[in-house]
Design a protein around this motif. Structure first.
Motif, mmCIF file in Angstrom:
data_model
loop_
_atom_site.group_PDB
_atom_site.id
_atom_site.type_symbol
_atom_site.label_atom_id
_atom_site.label_comp_id
_atom_site.label_asym_id
_atom_site.label_seq_id
_atom_site.Cartn_x
_atom_site.Cartn_y
_atom_site.Cartn_z
ATOM 1 N N TRP A 34 28.705 -15.068 22.818
ATOM 2 C CA TRP A 34 29.151 -15.369 21.461
ATOM 3 C C TRP A 34 29.190 -16.888 21.296
ATOM 4 O O TRP A 34 29.684 -17.614 22.184
ATOM 5 N N TYR A 90 29.138 -16.944 13.178
ATOM 6 C CA TYR A 90 29.347 -16.473 14.544
ATOM 7 C C TYR A 90 28.069 -15.788 15.009
ATOM 8 O O TYR A 90 27.640 -14.790 14.442
ATOM 9 N N CYS A 92 25.689 -14.073 17.993
ATOM 10 C CA CYS A 92 25.676 -13.310 19.233
ATOM 11 C C CYS A 92 24.284 -13.416 19.840
ATOM 12 O O CYS A 92 23.282 -13.456 19.108
#
Lengths: 119, 114
Positions: A34, A90, A92
């Motif tokens: 992450w 965010y 990933c």
């Protein structure tokens, strides 16, 4: 699908609200990462899983941030009591493995991210 | 701690011309990886090219090539025959040997003029 999938793509949260961001990595990928990307900046590392084990959480900015990957596949990043400074994208990423010298499997594949806006 | 610096916030290039994006990094390690990623408006980071520090030969991928200067800790990206589809944010990134975290620079916006 063939790539890393993240949901939702956009999330607006009121300050103080809890949010959960989901990541579906590429099937068979051992490593999951992450990253947090503030507007106009490069991504910054948050945490790393190898299968279900969270091996590095040194980048989590506070104890309001929590990540899990209970079955070694899907991962969830949870942010409790969101603050305005949590507003960011965010990202990933997953890889078969990362960091082995001479390995061809060092590529990390990224999802399209979740843009979180805290109002 | 390792750091990556991209000193060009924004660059412009004419279609079909060549452009070079700069990147410097700081590390005390001798073995590591360096990457250039492209991030279009869709936000998905796409790997452009990778360089292993133990290899002296500069990496090349079609129109993309790097100039890796290990002693100077410099890792520039050259894009030849620029195309409109090359317009994006470009990030330089560092990964230490056996590491698990990419360290990114602040990025360079590349604009391609037709």
């Amino acid at each position: 699908g063939a790539g890393v999938s993240q949901s939702p793509r956009y999330k607006v949260a009121k300050r103080g609200q809890d949010v959960a961001l989901r990541c579906d990595p590429i099937s068979g990928h051992v490593s999951l990462f992450w990253y947090q990307q503030a507007l106009g900046q490069g991504p910054e590392f948050l945490t790393y899983f190898q299968n279900e084990a969270q091996l590095d959480k040194s980048g989590l900015p506070s104890d309001r941030f929590f990540a899990e990957r209970p079955e070694g596949s899907v991962s969830t990043l949870k942010i409790q009591r969101t603050q305005q400074e949590d507003s960011a994208v965010y990202l990933c990423a997953s890889s078969f493995h990362l960091g082995e010298v001479g390995s061809l499997n060092t590529e990390a594949f990224f999802g399209q991210g979740t843009r979180l806006t805290v109002v | 701690a390792q750091t990556v610096t991209q000193s060009q916030p924004e660059m412009s290039v004419q279609e079909a011309e060549t452009v070079t994006l700069s990147c410097t990094y700081d590390t005390s390690e001798s073995d590591y990886y360096l990457f250039w990623y492209k991030q279009p408006p869709s936000r998905q980071m796409i790997l452009v090219i990778r360089q292993e520090a133990y290899k002296q030969q500069n990496a090349t991928e079609n129109r993309f090539s790097v100039n890796f200067q290990k002693a100077a800790k410099s890792f520039s990206l050259k894009i030849s025959d620029s195309q409109l589809g090359d317009a994006a944010m470009y990030f330089c990134a560092y990964l230490m040997e056996y590491g698990n975290k990419l360290v990114f620079g602040a990025g360079t916006i590349l604009r391609v003029k037709s």
